[in-house]
Each structure stands twice: as structure tokens, then as C-alpha cells.
Design an enzyme around this catalytic site. Structure first.
Site, PDB file in Angstrom:
ATOM      1  N   VAL A   1      15.427  46.781  25.303  1.00 41.29           N
ATOM      2  CA  VAL A   1      15.161  44.837  24.979  1.00 41.29           C
ATOM      3  C   VAL A   1      15.504  44.588  23.564  1.00 41.29           C
ATOM      4  O   VAL A   1      16.326  43.188  23.306  1.00 41.29           O
ATOM      5  CB  VAL A   1      13.459  45.338  24.864  1.00 41.29           C
ATOM      6  CG1 VAL A   1      13.109  44.158  24.371  1.00 41.29           C
ATOM      7  CG2 VAL A   1      12.787  45.944  26.056  1.00 41.29           C
ATOM      8  N   ALA A  34      19.202  43.382  24.166  1.00 39.12           N
ATOM      9  CA  ALA A  34      18.940  42.105  25.283  1.00 39.12           C
ATOM     10  C   ALA A  34      18.575  41.581  24.256  1.00 39.12           C
ATOM     11  O   ALA A  34      19.752  39.879  24.073  1.00 39.12           O
ATOM     12  CB  ALA A  34      18.144  42.730  26.854  1.00 39.12           C
ATOM     13  N   GLU A  35      17.700  40.978  23.424  1.00 37.83           N
ATOM     14  CA  GLU A  35      17.518  39.966  22.534  1.00 37.83           C
ATOM     15  C   GLU A  35      18.557  39.716  21.423  1.00 37.83           C
ATOM     16  O   GLU A  35      18.812  38.845  21.345  1.00 37.83           O
ATOM     17  CB  GLU A  35      16.496  40.626  21.377  1.00 37.83           C
ATOM     18  CG  GLU A  35      16.200  39.470  20.667  1.00 37.83           C
ATOM     19  CD  GLU A  35      14.254  38.852  20.774  1.00 37.83           C
ATOM     20  OE1 GLU A  35      14.048  37.818  19.862  1.00 37.83           O
ATOM     21  OE2 GLU A  35      13.335  39.910  21.256  1.00 37.83           O
ATOM     22  N   SER A  36      19.016  40.630  21.004  1.00 42.10           N
ATOM     23  CA  SER A  36      20.797  41.129  19.934  1.00 42.10           C
ATOM     24  C   SER A  36      21.835  40.281  20.522  1.00 42.10           C
ATOM     25  O   SER A  36      22.514  39.185  20.495  1.00 42.10           O
ATOM     26  CB  SER A  36      20.764  42.063  19.494  1.00 42.10           C
ATOM     27  OG  SER A  36      19.537  42.901  18.857  1.00 42.10           O
TER      28      SER A  36
END
Length: 141
Positions: A59, A62-64
Site C-alpha cells: 500500500v 501504491a500510494e507513493s
């Protein structure tokens, strides 16, 4: 890759110094017209106790990559970007090697953006898929 794309990748890499992205060894590797790809090594540093890649690390990857893509594709001289929601489905375990995250824009609104981030292994097998919503907030003048 053309020089402009290389320069952009260099800028976002530099922005990641002394951050979570550096801690996780996330490296931005490819920039396209509507996507950004990053990779992250899978080592015991990002494992959960039973020796597979931790979902939280996926996660974070993914957010990065989704947030970095928003930064690239929006006018950040006028706006700053924040992630406001993320959801993830992990579909395959991985113990070693590298994972690759590709953020692709689904919706590019003036205020909110919706990204799909697919995380795959070296053979292209889907490991996780996330949806990230980012918001563009105006900078104070």
C-alpha cells in the site's frame, strides 16, 4: 526515454531523499503519457513475520507511485497533492525479488484524481491492485 522524462524521474527521485520512499528503496523507473512505474525490492525488511511481502508495504508503494504521478501530471506550481483515500486487494504472495507498481490515471478532475495502481512481480503476475484518490489543493498566494 527522452531527456524530459529522464529529468522528471530525476526530480521525483531527489524529492524522495530521507522519506519513506527512500526507506523502502522505491525507485521510479518509467514515465509514460498517462502512467508512472516504480519498483521496490522484496527483502526481509518489508516482510511480515511469516516471510512474505507485507500488505502495508504494498500500500505504501501504491500510494507513493500514485501520488508521484499526480505530482507529475498536475500543475504543482499552483497546487499541492494529497492522497485522501486508498483501497487495496492483495492477490498473490511474494517472498523475494522485486515488485513493480504502475499507476495509471482513471479520472483527472480539477480537484480530485483517481488512480489505479497494479503491482506485479518480475514475470508480470498480479500481486496487488489499489485505487488511490488524490486531491489537488491550491497553494496560498
Amino acid at each position: 526515454m527522452n531527456a524530459d522524462k529522464e529529468k522528471i524521474l530525476s526530480i521525483i527521485t531527489e524529492r524522495c531523499k530521507k522519506t519513506l520512499m527512500e526507506t523502502l528503496n522505491i525507485e521510479y523507473t518509467e514515465l509514460g503519457e498517462d502512467y508512472l512505474i516504480a519498483k521496490m525490492p522484496v527483502t526481509p525488511k518489508v516482510h511480515q513475520p511469516d516471510g512474505v511481502l507485507h500488505g502495508g508495504a504494498m500500500v505504501a508503494l501504491a500510494e507513493s507511485v500514485g501520488s508521484a504521478a499526480s505530482y507529475i501530471f498536475l500543475n504543482t506550481s499552483e497546487f499541492f497533492v494529497r492522497g485522501i483515500e486508498i483501497s487495496a486487494n492483495h492477490v498473490k504472495s511474494i517472498r523475494e525479488g522485486e515488485v513493480f507498481a504502475k499507476a495509471t490515471i482513471i479520472h483527472k478532475g480539477r480537484t480530485t484524481q483517481l488512480w489505479e495502481i497494479k503491482i506485479t512481480d518480475k514475470d508480470g503476475n498480479l500481486v496487488s491492485v489499489s485505487k488511490l484518490t488524490t486531491i489537488a489543493l491550491p497553494k496560498e498566494k
